[in-house]
Design a protein around this motif. Structure first.
Motif, PDB file in Angstrom:
ATOM      1  N   SER A 291     -25.906 -13.656 -55.782  1.00 13.11           N
ATOM      2  CA  SER A 291     -25.459 -15.048 -55.811  1.00 13.11           C
ATOM      3  C   SER A 291     -24.210 -15.204 -56.676  1.00 13.11           C
ATOM      4  CB  SER A 291     -26.582 -15.948 -56.329  1.00 13.11           C
ATOM      5  OG  SER A 291     -26.155 -17.296 -56.371  1.00 13.11           O
TER       6      SER A 291
ATOM      7  N   ILE B 118     -34.423 -20.111 -54.305  1.00 14.61           N
ATOM      8  CA  ILE B 118     -35.084 -20.225 -53.002  1.00 14.61           C
ATOM      9  C   ILE B 118     -36.522 -19.713 -53.080  1.00 14.61           C
ATOM     10  CG2 ILE B 118     -35.118 -19.274 -50.657  1.00 14.61           C
ATOM     11  CD1 ILE B 118     -33.116 -21.469 -50.871  1.00 14.61           C
ATOM     12  N   TRP B 119     -36.763 -18.656 -53.853  1.00 12.27           N
ATOM     13  CA  TRP B 119     -38.101 -18.073 -53.914  1.00 12.27           C
ATOM     14  C   TRP B 119     -39.134 -19.095 -54.374  1.00 12.27           C
ATOM     15  CZ3 TRP B 119     -39.125 -13.642 -51.575  1.00 12.27           C
ATOM     16  CH2 TRP B 119     -38.083 -12.744 -51.361  1.00 12.27           C
TER      17      TRP B 119
ATOM     18  N   MET C  79     -33.241 -13.173 -47.524  1.00 10.41           N
ATOM     19  CA  MET C  79     -34.146 -13.136 -48.669  1.00 10.41           C
ATOM     20  C   MET C  79     -33.743 -12.039 -49.647  1.00 10.41           C
ATOM     21  SD  MET C  79     -35.902 -15.732 -48.040  1.00 10.41           S
ATOM     22  CE  MET C  79     -36.809 -15.586 -49.586  1.00 10.41           C
TER      23      MET C  79
ATOM     24  N   CYS D   5     -31.203 -13.279 -52.036  1.00  6.61           N
ATOM     25  CA  CYS D   5     -31.599 -14.347 -52.961  1.00  6.61           C
ATOM     26  C   CYS D   5     -31.917 -13.776 -54.336  1.00  6.61           C
ATOM     27  CB  CYS D   5     -32.795 -15.125 -52.405  1.00  6.61           C
ATOM     28  SG  CYS D   5     -32.409 -16.127 -50.962  1.00  6.61           S
ATOM     29  N   ASN D   6     -30.902 -13.231 -54.981  1.00  3.38           N
ATOM     30  CA  ASN D   6     -31.035 -12.714 -56.337  1.00  3.38           C
ATOM     31  C   ASN D   6     -29.792 -13.081 -57.130  1.00  3.38           C
ATOM     32  OD1 ASN D   6     -29.050 -10.245 -56.381  1.00  3.38           O
ATOM     33  ND2 ASN D   6     -30.196 -10.045 -54.461  1.00  3.38           N
TER      34      ASN D   6
ATOM     35  N   ALA E 298     -28.023 -18.541 -50.219  1.00  8.03           N
ATOM     36  CA  ALA E 298     -28.906 -17.484 -50.721  1.00  8.03           C
ATOM     37  C   ALA E 298     -28.837 -17.477 -52.243  1.00  8.03           C
ATOM     38  CB  ALA E 298     -28.485 -16.130 -50.160  1.00  8.03           C
ATOM     39  N   ASP E 299     -29.871 -18.005 -52.877  1.00  3.10           N
ATOM     40  CA  ASP E 299     -29.886 -18.199 -54.324  1.00  3.10           C
ATOM     41  C   ASP E 299     -31.282 -17.866 -54.846  1.00  3.10           C
ATOM     42  OD1 ASP E 299     -30.543 -20.504 -56.604  1.00  3.10           O
ATOM     43  OD2 ASP E 299     -28.531 -19.654 -56.769  1.00  3.10           O
TER      44      ASP E 299
END
Length: 406
Positions: free
Chosen positions: A100, A59-60, A92, A95-96, A55-56
């Motif tokens: 992270s 990814i977006w 999701m 993923c910030n 989750a990074d």
């Protein structure tokens, strides 16, 4: 104290080893043989210093390609499964940058403890497991990706990791098998201290030593129900009958979620399906790497285990589908040819494998007690793709939690 460890993968066996070492009488229960699940064909890398969560924030930007490209290393097959959708939404949300960075710090500290535990086990058990400490190269194709890796490396350096950015030419010097592929990359992160080993062999060696030291194994026994009485777990009901103990450790990977629900716990553990192939490289040993290599763009890892090369990767969120997809094995073959064009064994039996990696949305494993759970039940699950790396770290957390209560 009598302790039952539910799970005979690397996570459960590491916990059993640590608990036995601290003087507890241990029983290990599993529906299959030791190491038969995700431990049997994993990537073989011990990534103690490069543990960026899946989750990074990046990814977006990758979502369209990751979800819709035919050769995407990430595949989501939507299902009528509330757990899948809940997990994806939590993933999701994680993923910030803040999540992270916090996850990286937690994982690095846990990995350092796991390295110490694994090395102590090696000194004690001296397992025959094709162990090597030749370092790792993480390859990046473009300048933008390499810049992101530089930022992650700076974060990890501040947390104690020793790494450096190397040029394509330096990659080829560190690992001669990368001579031709070096023209395709912008650079790499090199971590000299990283290791590799055959996880299945480690599992078998742990079982051998645990048995020799009076541990009991109940294999071929599927856990069907956790029996709670008076706020305590009194027995694990299995297909071979009940197993009773003073304390229990739930280390059953993806099977932990439904059993957790039986004791009132939501465990955000979902199976991430991965694939691997294993090549015999004795015919051309110098054409295969001895240094561990990760292709960041393809999300494929290469690890030398003795005279074999393990190639692993791909993340599929497809529920419990355990079928081996030929296209996925073909993509691992193609990735190997692209990075190591002279590698032997690709046209023969590559021993295709698939397995379910039990992952949490944040990438952080669940280890120890949980509020509201039976007081004598400890959890050890959700390690994702880092089960081998983190197993001995969470084993120590579990043993400490049990000791604190005692």
């Amino acid at each position: 104290m009598q302790v039952v460890v539910l799970g005979a993968g690397i996570v459960g066996l590491a916990a059993a080893y640590e608990l036995q070492r601290q003087g507890h009488a241990v029983t290990v229960v599993d529906r299959a043989a030791s190491g038969a699940g995700a431990s049997s064909g994993n990537g073989a890398q011990l990534s103690y210093s490069y543990v960026q969560p899946l989750a990074d924030p990046s990814i977006w930007g990758q979502l369209p390609k990751l979800l819709f490209a035919a050769d995407s290393p990430l595949k989501l097959r939507p299902r009528l499964d509330p757990l899948q959708w809940r997990w994806v939404l939590q993933f999701m949300a994680a993923c910030n940058a803040a999540t992270s960075h916090a996850g990286t710090a937690t994982l690095l500290a846990l990995a350092a403890a796991s390295r110490a535990g694994f090395e102590a086990m090696r000194a004690d058990v001296q397992p025959d497991c094709d162990f090597s400490a030749t370092g790792k190269l993480v390859l990046y194709r473009g300048a933008k990706a390499l810049a992101g890796a530089r930022r992650q490396m700076a974060l990890q350096r501040g947390l104690g990791s020793e790494q450096r950015i190397v040029s394509p030419a330096e990659c080829a010097q560190i690992e001669p098998a990368l001579r031709e592929a070096s023209a395709q990359i912008a650079g790499a992160v090199y971590t000299p201290s990283e290791c590799a080993a055959d996880c299945l062999k480690v599992c078998r060696e742990l079982e051998r030593v645990l048995r020799a030291r009076s541990a009991r194994f109940v294999l071929g026994a599927e856990v069907t129900r956790l029996e709670v009485r008076g706020g305590m777990l009194v027995a694990a009901r299995t297909t071979q009958g009940p197993v009773e103990a003073d304390a229990f450790v739930l280390a059953l990977g993806t099977a932990s979620h439904p059993l957790g629900r039986q004791v009132g716990q939501y465990l955000p553990v979902y199976p991430l399906k991965g694939y691997s192939l294993t090549l015999d490289v004795t015919a051309a040993p110098d054409a295969a790497p001895r240094v561990s290599v990760t292709d960041a763009a393809r999300k494929v890892v290469f690890a030398r285990i003795g005279e074999r090369l393990r190639v692993a990767g791909i993340v599929e969120l497809v529920g419990g589908d355990t079928a081996i997809a030929p296209a996925r094995i073909a993509s691992l073959r193609d990735a190997t040819r692209a990075v190591f064009p002279h590698c032997a064994g690709l046209d023969g039996d590559v021993h295709p494998w698939t397995g379910m990696r039990p992952a949490t949305p944040t990438g952080l494993p669940i280890a120890g007690r949980l509020p509201g759970a039976p007081a004598n039940l400890l959890f050890d699950t959700g390690h994702g793709a880092l089960g081998f790396t983190l197993a001995f770290g969470t084993a120590r957390q579990v043993a400490q939690a049990l000791g604190a209560a005692g």
